[in-house]
Design a protein around this motif. Structure first.
Motif, PDB file in Angstrom:
ATOM      1  N   PHE A  17      -9.485  -7.732   3.664  1.00 15.26           N
ATOM      2  CA  PHE A  17      -9.389  -9.146   3.309  1.00 15.26           C
ATOM      3  C   PHE A  17     -10.436  -9.493   2.274  1.00 15.26           C
ATOM      4  O   PHE A  17     -11.568  -9.100   2.349  1.00 15.26           O
ATOM      5  CB  PHE A  17      -9.613  -9.981   4.576  1.00 15.26           C
ATOM      6  CG  PHE A  17      -9.866 -11.417   4.309  1.00 15.26           C
ATOM      7  CD1 PHE A  17      -8.882 -12.192   3.741  1.00 15.26           C
ATOM      8  CD2 PHE A  17     -11.088 -11.977   4.598  1.00 15.26           C
ATOM      9  CE1 PHE A  17      -9.101 -13.514   3.503  1.00 15.26           C
ATOM     10  CE2 PHE A  17     -11.316 -13.302   4.348  1.00 15.26           C
ATOM     11  CZ  PHE A  17     -10.315 -14.061   3.808  1.00 15.26           C
ATOM     12  N   LEU A  29      -7.816  -5.650   7.451  1.00 17.14           N
ATOM     13  CA  LEU A  29      -6.989  -6.256   6.418  1.00 17.14           C
ATOM     14  C   LEU A  29      -6.747  -5.201   5.359  1.00 17.14           C
ATOM     15  O   LEU A  29      -7.697  -4.729   4.738  1.00 17.14           O
ATOM     16  CB  LEU A  29      -7.684  -7.475   5.817  1.00 17.14           C
ATOM     17  CG  LEU A  29      -8.015  -8.575   6.822  1.00 17.14           C
ATOM     18  CD1 LEU A  29      -8.840  -9.648   6.144  1.00 17.14           C
ATOM     19  CD2 LEU A  29      -6.758  -9.147   7.398  1.00 17.14           C
ATOM     20  N   LEU A 209      -3.331 -17.061  11.943  1.00 15.72           N
ATOM     21  CA  LEU A 209      -4.082 -15.851  11.649  1.00 15.72           C
ATOM     22  C   LEU A 209      -5.492 -15.995  12.204  1.00 15.72           C
ATOM     23  O   LEU A 209      -6.131 -17.029  12.030  1.00 15.72           O
ATOM     24  CB  LEU A 209      -4.138 -15.590  10.145  1.00 15.72           C
ATOM     25  CG  LEU A 209      -2.963 -14.841   9.529  1.00 15.72           C
ATOM     26  CD1 LEU A 209      -1.701 -15.678   9.580  1.00 15.72           C
ATOM     27  CD2 LEU A 209      -3.279 -14.446   8.092  1.00 15.72           C
ATOM     28  N   PHE A 248      -3.339  -8.285   5.748  1.00 13.38           N
ATOM     29  CA  PHE A 248      -3.662  -8.200   7.167  1.00 13.38           C
ATOM     30  C   PHE A 248      -3.062  -6.953   7.797  1.00 13.38           C
ATOM     31  O   PHE A 248      -1.900  -6.627   7.577  1.00 13.38           O
ATOM     32  CB  PHE A 248      -3.139  -9.448   7.888  1.00 13.38           C
ATOM     33  CG  PHE A 248      -3.398  -9.450   9.362  1.00 13.38           C
ATOM     34  CD1 PHE A 248      -4.682  -9.555   9.853  1.00 13.38           C
ATOM     35  CD2 PHE A 248      -2.345  -9.344  10.262  1.00 13.38           C
ATOM     36  CE1 PHE A 248      -4.919  -9.552  11.212  1.00 13.38           C
ATOM     37  CE2 PHE A 248      -2.572  -9.344  11.621  1.00 13.38           C
ATOM     38  CZ  PHE A 248      -3.868  -9.457  12.095  1.00 13.38           C
TER      39      PHE A 248
END
Length: 476
Positions: A17, A29, A209, A248
């Motif tokens: 992420f 992620l 999320l 993700f």
């Protein structure tokens, strides 16, 4: 005639992420890109794709991307951090001379949205805590960037550069995006240079999320890799439909791509950016002025209704927008502007994404019967001075919890600052503490915290989370 041989080319990359941080990447992620097999029937002998099959031109995204790629920039941020050889904070304080300064660098992407003013959108997490930010344009120029403001709860940040010959992207109406629409992601993954990936819209209005802020994401299977954060998600007309923000994988980066990428809708990003620019880096949010909880089976039986999701109103603050609209304790909010409300968190997420002053249509169950209400949103206080609620808290400033902490399951308020030598400091409050409850009871947010002190208690204690530990703090 010999049968054609099929070549399969697979490119596997781990993803994480956010912006690509040189020193660390977040686990869970990730992304993987995979090319489709090409057959000999579609490949000419010279190894190049034909420009046409018969009289029909081959489809290509190149003309559209020629307009889009000059609007996407690489973002470089630097932050000075102090590193201690000790794992124990106490030893670090005892021997401050042994700490060393280190430069932490990270890479991300950004999108030029206003060429005349040099305005660039990116993610908050790409530039968070940065001491210095620069951008590299598609033509190779590297320019210093001025930070104008950011909103952690929606992960949007705005920067400004001074340069000529900038090209800006056009906004699409992201509310019209449909599942199945083709989209293209443009950014700077892994710092290797500008890269384009493509896919479709897998879902819209995605939320829930873990560990993220207010959520209304576009989900796509276009690969979004480390460094793509803050880049552009565009439609086939080359218009901006979203700001790429995350990929993700619950199994971590080692698991590879599972086709879950997320982008902030362009309409939301535009609204937040305009607020940051016009309000000097501040986002003004509205509130209904209520407390609520999830509709459980037990509560539903008590109300004589079926438990099919919803947020039960437990408190309506006097003078609030909810009070003026006629909302009552015991009402069950089941939808807002046609969007299903599954519980308290869903209602808070919806509320946090609305523009200040907007009108909201609520579908409510009251005594088992459906009721329609129209409600506006009043501006919520951004901070509360401790001395205004109780003299024993003087010197402390309280603010709303970041949405990321709320999504982690916390309720309460955050201690933003504590003045040195103040009464709050003498009572042991520290900046960064999360106040979960007090002698006057638990509270969801800043409004409830303030309302709880209408009658000041003779004895006051706070339940505080500091780091990962909870404790009771007596306040005198």
């Amino acid at each position: 005639m010999a049968s054609p041989r099929t070549t399969l080319l697979t490119l596997s990359m781990a993803a994480a992420f956010g912006g690509f941080v040189a020193t660390a990447c977040r686990e869970a992620l990730d992304h993987q890109a995979q090319a489709a097999p090409a057959t000999a029937a579609t490949l000419p002998a010279v190894g190049a794709l034909p420009t046409a099959v018969g009289s029909t031109p081959m489809p290509s995204l190149a003309p559209m991307l020629a307009r889009v790629t000059p609007t996407v920039v690489s973002v470089h941020s630097k932050q000075r951090v102090r590193v201690s050889p000790f794992n124990d904070p106490m030893f670090s304080q005892m021997f401050p001379g042994l700490t060393q300064e280190r430069i932490s660098e990270s890479l991300g992407s950004g999108v030029i949205v206003d060429a005349a003013r040099g305005l660039i959108l990116t993610n908050h997490h790409v530039i968070q805590g940065a001491d210095q930010v620069s951008v590299t344009l598609a033509d190779g120029r590297t320019l210093p960037a001025e930070f104008l403001g950011s909103d952690p709860d929606t992960d949007i940040a705005v920067m400004r550069v001074k340069a000529d010959k900038l090209q800006a992207i056009s906004f699409a109406n992201s509310d019209q995006l449909r599942v199945g629409d083709f989209v293209v992601a443009v950014g700077n993954p892994f710092g290797i240079g500008q890269t384009v990936t493509s896919g479709i819209v897998s879902a819209v209005g995605r939320s829930g999320l873990p560990g993220m802020g207010y959520q209304n994401f576009i989900q796509t299977d276009a690969s979004i890799n480390p460094g793509n954060s803050g880049g552009a998600l565009v439609n086939l007309n080359g218009e901006l439909v979203g700001i790429n923000t995350a990929s993700f994988n619950p199994r971590g980066a080692i698991a590879g791509n599972i086709g879950l990428g997320f982008a902030i809708p362009a309409n939301l990003a535009h609204d937040i950016a305009e607020q940051l620019i016009s309000n000097k880096g501040v986002v003004r949010r509205g509130t209904f002025g209520i407390e609520s909880q999830d509709l459980t089976d037990a509560i539903a039986r008590g109300l004589g209704i079926s438990a099919d999701g919803g947020a039960v109103v437990t408190r309506v603050f006097p003078g609030s927008a909810a009070a003026r609209a006629g909302l009552r304790p015991g009402d069950v909010i089941t939808s807002a502007n046609g969007q299903r409300i599954t519980g308290r968190d869903a209602l808070r997420n919806f509320e946090g994404l609305q523009s200040l002053g907007s009108r909201v249509g609520l579908q409510v169950l009251r005594d088992g019967k459906p009721v329609q209400l129209q409600i506006g949103l009043q501006e919520q206080a951004r901070s509360v001075a401790g001395g205004d609620v109780d003299p024993r808290l003087a010197g402390a400033t309280f603010v709303e919890l970041p949405a990321s902490l709320r999504n982690a399951g916390l309720s309460g308020v955050l201690v933003e600052s504590v003045a040195r030598g103040s009464r709050a400091a003498q009572n042991g409050l520290q900046a960064g503490d999360v106040v979960l409850a007090s002698t006057v009871g638990a509270f969801d947010d800043l409004a409830a915290f303030r309302a709880g002190f209408t009658q000041r208690p003779s004895e006051l204690a706070l339940r505080v989370m500091r780091g990962n530990q909870q404790g009771v703090l007596p306040v005198r």
